[in-house]
Design a protein around this motif. Structure first.
Motif, short mmCIF file in Angstrom:
data_model
loop_
_atom_site.label_atom_id
_atom_site.label_comp_id
_atom_site.label_asym_id
_atom_site.label_seq_id
_atom_site.Cartn_x
_atom_site.Cartn_y
_atom_site.Cartn_z
N TYR A 254 0.86 -1.19 0.00
CA TYR A 254 0.00 0.00 0.00
C TYR A 254 0.89 1.23 0.00
O TYR A 254 1.75 1.39 0.88
CB TYR A 254 -0.92 0.05 1.22
CG TYR A 254 -1.66 1.37 1.30
CD1 TYR A 254 -2.82 1.56 0.54
CD2 TYR A 254 -1.19 2.41 2.08
CE1 TYR A 254 -3.49 2.78 0.57
CE2 TYR A 254 -1.86 3.63 2.12
CZ TYR A 254 -3.00 3.80 1.35
OH TYR A 254 -3.66 5.01 1.36
N ALA A 255 0.70 2.11 -0.98
CA ALA A 255 1.47 3.35 -1.06
C ALA A 255 0.68 4.38 -1.85
O ALA A 255 0.09 4.05 -2.90
CB ALA A 255 2.82 3.11 -1.73
N ASP A 256 0.64 5.60 -1.34
CA ASP A 256 -0.01 6.72 -2.05
C ASP A 256 -1.44 6.40 -2.46
O ASP A 256 -1.88 6.73 -3.56
CB ASP A 256 0.81 7.11 -3.27
CG ASP A 256 2.22 7.55 -2.91
OD1 ASP A 256 2.38 8.18 -1.86
OD2 ASP A 256 3.15 7.26 -3.68
N GLY A 257 -2.18 5.74 -1.57
CA GLY A 257 -3.59 5.50 -1.83
C GLY A 257 -3.90 4.31 -2.71
O GLY A 257 -5.08 4.06 -3.02
N GLU A 258 -2.89 3.54 -3.13
CA GLU A 258 -3.12 2.41 -4.01
C GLU A 258 -2.48 1.14 -3.46
O GLU A 258 -1.47 1.19 -2.74
CB GLU A 258 -2.55 2.70 -5.41
CG GLU A 258 -3.23 3.86 -6.12
CD GLU A 258 -2.68 4.07 -7.53
OE1 GLU A 258 -1.70 3.38 -7.87
OE2 GLU A 258 -3.24 4.91 -8.25
N ILE A 259 -3.06 0.01 -3.83
CA ILE A 259 -2.54 -1.29 -3.42
C ILE A 259 -1.99 -2.01 -4.64
O ILE A 259 -2.68 -2.13 -5.66
CB ILE A 259 -3.64 -2.15 -2.76
CG1 ILE A 259 -4.15 -1.46 -1.50
CG2 ILE A 259 -3.10 -3.54 -2.42
CD1 ILE A 259 -5.35 -2.14 -0.87
N THR A 260 -0.76 -2.47 -4.55
CA THR A 260 -0.10 -3.18 -5.65
C THR A 260 0.20 -4.61 -5.23
O THR A 260 0.72 -4.85 -4.13
CB THR A 260 1.23 -2.48 -6.02
OG1 THR A 260 0.96 -1.13 -6.38
CG2 THR A 260 1.90 -3.20 -7.18
N LYS A 261 -0.12 -5.57 -6.09
CA LYS A 261 0.18 -6.96 -5.82
C LYS A 261 1.60 -7.29 -6.26
O LYS A 261 2.03 -6.95 -7.36
CB LYS A 261 -0.81 -7.87 -6.56
CG LYS A 261 -0.50 -9.36 -6.45
CD LYS A 261 -0.67 -9.86 -5.02
CE LYS A 261 -0.39 -11.35 -4.92
NZ LYS A 261 -0.57 -11.86 -3.53
N VAL A 262 2.35 -7.94 -5.40
CA VAL A 262 3.69 -8.44 -5.72
C VAL A 262 3.61 -9.97 -5.72
O VAL A 262 3.35 -10.58 -4.68
CB VAL A 262 4.72 -7.96 -4.69
CG1 VAL A 262 6.10 -8.52 -5.03
CG2 VAL A 262 4.76 -6.44 -4.63
N THR A 263 3.80 -10.57 -6.87
CA THR A 263 3.59 -12.02 -7.03
C THR A 263 4.89 -12.79 -6.88
O THR A 263 5.92 -12.44 -7.47
CB THR A 263 2.97 -12.33 -8.40
OG1 THR A 263 1.75 -11.58 -8.54
CG2 THR A 263 2.66 -13.80 -8.54
N SER A 264 4.85 -13.87 -6.10
CA SER A 264 6.02 -14.73 -5.93
C SER A 264 6.35 -15.45 -7.23
O SER A 264 5.45 -15.76 -8.02
CB SER A 264 5.76 -15.77 -4.85
OG SER A 264 5.57 -15.17 -3.60
N PRO A 265 7.62 -15.78 -7.47
CA PRO A 265 7.99 -16.54 -8.66
C PRO A 265 7.54 -17.99 -8.57
O PRO A 265 7.53 -18.69 -9.59
CB PRO A 265 9.52 -16.43 -8.68
CG PRO A 265 9.91 -16.15 -7.28
CD PRO A 265 8.80 -15.33 -6.71
N ASP A 266 7.17 -18.46 -7.37
CA ASP A 266 6.66 -19.82 -7.19
C ASP A 266 5.16 -19.76 -6.94
O ASP A 266 4.64 -18.79 -6.39
CB ASP A 266 7.35 -20.49 -6.01
CG ASP A 266 8.86 -20.59 -6.20
OD1 ASP A 266 9.28 -21.48 -6.95
OD2 ASP A 266 9.59 -19.76 -5.63
N ALA A 267 4.44 -20.83 -7.33
CA ALA A 267 3.00 -20.87 -7.11
C ALA A 267 2.67 -20.66 -5.64
O ALA A 267 1.71 -19.97 -5.29
CB ALA A 267 2.44 -22.20 -7.61
N TYR A 268 3.46 -21.29 -4.78
CA TYR A 268 3.37 -21.04 -3.34
C TYR A 268 4.70 -20.42 -2.93
O TYR A 268 5.73 -21.10 -2.90
CB TYR A 268 3.12 -22.34 -2.58
CG TYR A 268 3.03 -22.15 -1.07
CD1 TYR A 268 1.82 -21.79 -0.47
CD2 TYR A 268 4.14 -22.33 -0.26
CE1 TYR A 268 1.73 -21.62 0.90
CE2 TYR A 268 4.06 -22.16 1.12
CZ TYR A 268 2.86 -21.80 1.69
OH TYR A 268 2.77 -21.62 3.06
N GLY A 269 4.68 -19.15 -2.63
CA GLY A 269 5.87 -18.45 -2.18
C GLY A 269 5.47 -17.56 -1.02
O GLY A 269 5.13 -16.39 -1.20
#
Length: 429
Positions: A254-269
């Motif tokens: 969460y930054a500056d009023g927005e939420i960004t998804k950060v995806t793991s390189p593994d299916a379960y990470g």
């Protein structure tokens, strides 16, 4: 306007024999069970209480838990200055005022006075020390969970009810401290942090599943929301108040009023424990990728750049545990490995720049409550506990030297501390 409630003073008795329960854990997320509603006891101290001694400078102190209580040490000499007896498994959390710690206890969060503080006098301050003690101040919670301190604000999360309290850190041990209160739609093992513009970043979930986060303004109106964070656990705040929340498939920022998804390189990470600092836009996190493991001993850590949303994995020469992550004064990423070394990582490049031998090799115990080495950065030094030898060590990361060691006489488990300085000012907006 923000909603504030004032805590009522009520005596719960002076008994120090408590059954201390879990606030949170990486493995299985067990939590304590308690009862009670939101209230507090009378303040158990005064800044000029009998027995206080004025000091020439602020005095940093460490608190180390063991089976039966908490021992308090002078952070420079590592000599004991006091001890508090407590039954059961004791959990320590920061309080934010640089004098107290929050103990997760039956009935709620209880303020532990480490006996070192500063009192501002215009353009200077006076410094005091006293014997450590367990105060009578308790914030009632049926299952006391995460405590998050940020920019003069201390946020308490009750897993049993979903009640969130935000306090002015300078007054966490005051009997009449005001609090912002918010209750999540469903109780869950959650986390929350309030930013300086009164934005409350808070987890979403139920007892069965944690699914995402929301950001609320000072009037509890929704600013942003995301349901793309299965297994929400842990938080960290980086430069410019960017908040990172861990998920089973990466993280959300969460930054500056927005939420960004950060995806793991593994299916379960899974990222469930993080360490952030205002000195760096990059957040250090753990990283597990075996969903079916009863006890995974990971050998990679994650670095999340809150400016870009990029996630980088760093290979380590050993495994580590949830008490192994810390940040140095200049933003260095520090990881205490099971090889007994403190591994220093440049958060920008992701390169391992130094490995400092501190203790013997060790193995993560099966049960997360069992003693294991822990790392803490405080007042310019790094401290490492050594349960195998009932000792503690002070490390200078810049020189790579262990500059002080001491035997404790007890087997250490959790580690925390205070600087004894003035608390960070709560900025009201």
């Amino acid at each position: 306007m923000r909603n504030h409630t004032t805590r009522a003073a009520a005596g719960l008795g002076a008994a120090l024999s408590l059954v201390l329960l879990s606030a949170c854990a990486t493995e299985g997320d067990p939590a304590g069970s308690a009862s009670g509603s939101a209230s507090a006891e009378a303040d158990g101290h005064d800044e000029h209480e009998e027995g206080a001694t004025e000091a020439q400078a602020r005095t940093a102190r460490l608190a180390v838990t063991y089976d039966g209580g908490v021992v308090v040490l002078d952070a420079m000499s590592l000599e004991p200055v006091g001890e508090v007896e407590l039954e059961g498994f004791t959990r320590l959390n920061p309080a934010g005022d640089e004098r107290h710690l929050m103990v997760s206890t039956t009935g709620g969060f209880k303020a532990l006075d480490l006996g070192s503080w500063a009192e501002a006098h215009g353009d200077h301050a006076h410094y005091w020390t006293a014997e450590p003690s367990l105060t009578d101040v308790t914030y009632e919670a049926s299952e006391p969970g995460h405590v998050v301190v940020h920019e003069g604000r201390t946020t308490l999360f009750d897993d049993g009810t979903g009640l969130v309290r935000v306090l002015d850190s300078a007054h966490v041990a005051d009997a009449d401290a005001a609090a912002r209160e918010y209750t999540t739609p469903s109780a869950h093992h959650g986390v929350a942090v309030e930013l300086t513009d009164d934005t409350l970043v808070i987890s979403e979930g139920t007892e069965d599943a944690r699914t995402g986060i929301r950001a609320l303004d000072g009037d509890d109106k929704e600013i942003a929301a995301s349901d793309e964070c299965p297994g929400v656990h842990g938080e960290a705040v980086a430069t410019d108040e960017a908040v990172v929340i861990g998920c089973e498939d990466g993280a959300v920022v969460y930054a500056d009023g927005e939420i960004t998804k950060v995806t793991s390189p593994d299916a379960y990470g899974r990222i469930g424990n993080q360490a952030g600092t205002e000195a760096s836009p990059v957040v250090l996190g753990d990283y597990k990728k075996d969903k079916d493991a009863e006890l995974e001993r990971p050998t990679q850590v994650s670095l999340i750049d809150t400016r870009t949303g990029d996630l980088q994995l760093v290979d380590l020469p050993s495994s580590y545990t949830f008490r192994s992550l810390a940040r140095g004064d200049d933003g260095e990423a520090l990881v205490l490995g099971t090889d007994g070394q403190v591994h220093v990582i440049d958060p920008e490049s992701g390169k391992l720049t130094q490995s400092i031998p501190v203790i013997d090799e060790w193995e993560e115990p099966t049960e997360w409550q069992e003693p294991r080495p822990a790392i803490l950065t405080l007042d310019g030094s790094v401290y490492v506990t050594d349960p195998a030898n009932d000792s503690i060590h002070a490390v200078d990361v810049e020189t790579g030297e262990v500059w002080k060691s001491a035997e404790l006489g007890v087997t250490p488990n959790e580690l925390n501390g205070v600087t004894g300085g003035e608390p960070h000012a709560h900025e009201a907006h």
